[in-house]
Design an enzyme around this catalytic site. Structure first.
Site, mmCIF file in Angstrom:
data_model
loop_
_atom_site.group_PDB
_atom_site.id
_atom_site.type_symbol
_atom_site.label_atom_id
_atom_site.label_comp_id
_atom_site.label_asym_id
_atom_site.label_seq_id
_atom_site.Cartn_x
_atom_site.Cartn_y
_atom_site.Cartn_z
ATOM 1 N N ASP A 27 108.948 -8.235 -9.450
ATOM 2 C CA ASP A 27 109.531 -9.510 -9.826
ATOM 3 C C ASP A 27 109.929 -10.192 -8.529
ATOM 4 O O ASP A 27 110.073 -9.546 -7.482
ATOM 5 C CB ASP A 27 110.734 -9.305 -10.746
ATOM 6 C CG ASP A 27 111.007 -10.510 -11.636
ATOM 7 O OD1 ASP A 27 110.503 -11.605 -11.318
ATOM 8 O OD2 ASP A 27 111.740 -10.367 -12.635
ATOM 9 N N PHE A 28 110.131 -11.493 -8.554
ATOM 10 C CA PHE A 28 110.079 -12.308 -7.349
ATOM 11 C C PHE A 28 110.863 -11.737 -6.163
ATOM 12 O O PHE A 28 110.321 -11.564 -5.084
ATOM 13 C CB PHE A 28 110.563 -13.721 -7.659
ATOM 14 C CG PHE A 28 110.197 -14.717 -6.606
ATOM 15 C CD1 PHE A 28 108.875 -15.025 -6.350
ATOM 16 C CD2 PHE A 28 111.179 -15.342 -5.851
ATOM 17 C CE1 PHE A 28 108.529 -15.948 -5.371
ATOM 18 C CE2 PHE A 28 110.831 -16.257 -4.869
ATOM 19 C CZ PHE A 28 109.512 -16.565 -4.631
#
Length: 292
Positions: A282-283
Site C-alpha cells: 500500500d502506498f
C-alpha cells in the site's frame, strides 16, 4: 514465484512504452535518460517482445533496484530515493513507471471519463457473480484505454466493525461471498479482453479492518480467526482467479507490519495459499526492507 510471473508487471509497463522515457515523467531518472540510446537501454527496443525487454531491464538492476518494484511509491517514482524511513538507490535510466489506477468501484486517477459502478458492498449484496465479471471486464477495458497496466482492485477487507470508514469499498462481512465475488471481478479485469490484458491487484492483505490509526495499529488475531475469516476470503479469490498481484496493508498483524511480516506473507500467502504473483505495498506501508 515463477519466472513468468516475476516479470509480468514490468513486461506490462514496458509494453505500454512506445515513446522515449523522457516524455513519461519529469523525475530525475527519466530526465537523465533523455540522451540515452537503445544501445544504452536495450529494453527500450520496441521491436523486441515485452517479455524479452523485461528480462533485459531486470538484468541491468541490482537487488536493491529490483526491490523498488515492490514498493508502490518507489515503483511510481524512479528517480526519488527516500520514501519515509526507507532509502533505495536511484533506478537505472529508461525505467518505466508503473501505471496503476485505483479501482474498487471505478477506474480512478485518470484523465478521461470512466464509469462509476455501484460500490462493492452493493455489488456483493446482489449475489450476482456474472455481473461482477462484467463489471471487472468493463473496468479492465477502461483502464487499458487510459494506458494503465494495473488496477488496484478488488478490495476484500471484511466489515468486522460498522465504524469502518471504507466498508463500502469492500465486499461485506462474509468471507465466502466476498472471495467468490472478488474472484469474478479479477477474472473480468484480467481475462475479459485477452488482447488488452490488465492486471488486478487484490487488497489489502491482511486484517486491514479499521481506518483509525491504520498506520500504527495492530490487528491481533489468533490463527483460526486469520484462516477462517479474512484469510478465507483471500484464499477463495486467489485460488479461483489467480490475480497478478496482492497489496499488503498499512496495519500490523500481531505486532509486525503487514508488508514485512513473514508469518502472513511467506508462511501464509506464499506457502499455504500457493500465491505466485507479486506483492506490492500500500502506498506508504513499507517501514523497513531489512530482514527480520
Amino acid at each position: 514465484m515463477s519466472k513468468r510471473l516475476k516479470y509480468i508487471s514490468i513486461a506490462a509497463a514496458l509494453a505500454a512504452l512506445t515513446v522515449p522515457a523522457i516524455s513519461l515523467s519529469s523525475s530525475p531518472a527519466t530526465a537523465a535518460a533523455a540522451g540515452s540510446t537503445v544501445s544504452d537501454c536495450p529494453w527500450m527496443n520496441t521491436s523486441q517482445s515485452a517479455d524479452v525487454r523485461a528480462h533485459e531491464l531486470m538484468s541491468a538492476m541490482t537487488l536493491q533496484q529490483k526491490m523498488r518494484w515492490l514498493d508502490e511509491q518507489a515503483a511510481n517514482n524512479p528517480g526519488q530515493t527516500t520514501f519515509g524511513t526507507v532509502t533505495y538507490p536511484a533506478q537505472v535510466p529508461c525505467t518505466p513507471t508503473m501505471a496503476y489506477a485505483d479501482g474498487p468501484w471505478e477506474v480512478t486517477g485518470v484523465s478521461g471519463i470512466t464509469t462509476g459502478f455501484p460500490v462493492p458492498v452493493d455489488e456483493t449484496a446482489s449475489w450476482d457473480t456474472a455481473e461482477s465479471y462484467l463489471k471487472g471486464q468493463a473496468m479492465g477495458d477502461e483502464a487499458f484505454q487510459e494506458d494503465r497496466t494495473g488496477i488496484l482492485a478488488p478490495g476484500i477487507d471484511l466489515a468486522r466493525t460498522p465504524y469502518g470508514g471504507r466498508n463500502a469499498e469492500f465486499m461485506g462481512e462474509d468471507p465466502l461471498l466476498a472471495g467468490t465475488m472478488a474472484a469474478q471481478d479479477i477474472k473480468g479485469i484480467q481475462q475479459g479482453n485477452p488482447t488488452e490484458p490488465v492486471e488486478a491487484v487484490l487488497k489489502h492483505f491482511i486484517e486491514n479492518d479499521q481506518e483509525l490509526d491504520r498506520q500504527l495499529s495492530s490487528s491481533n488475531v489468533d490463527d483460526r480467526t486469520l484462516h477462517e475469516e479474512e484469510g478465507r476470503a483471500f484464499e477463495i479469490a486467489i485460488t479461483q482467479s489467480q490475480p497478478a498481484g496482492v497489496m499488503c496493508s498499512y496495519n500490523q498483524v500481531n505486532g509486525v507490519y503487514a508488508c514485512q511480516n513473514p508469518n502472513t506473507l511467506t508462511d501464509y500467502l506464499k506457502n499455504q495459499l500457493g500465491f505466485r504473483g507479486f506483492v506490492v505495498s500500500d502506498f506508504g506501508a513499507v517501514h523497513s526492507t531489512a530482514r527480520r
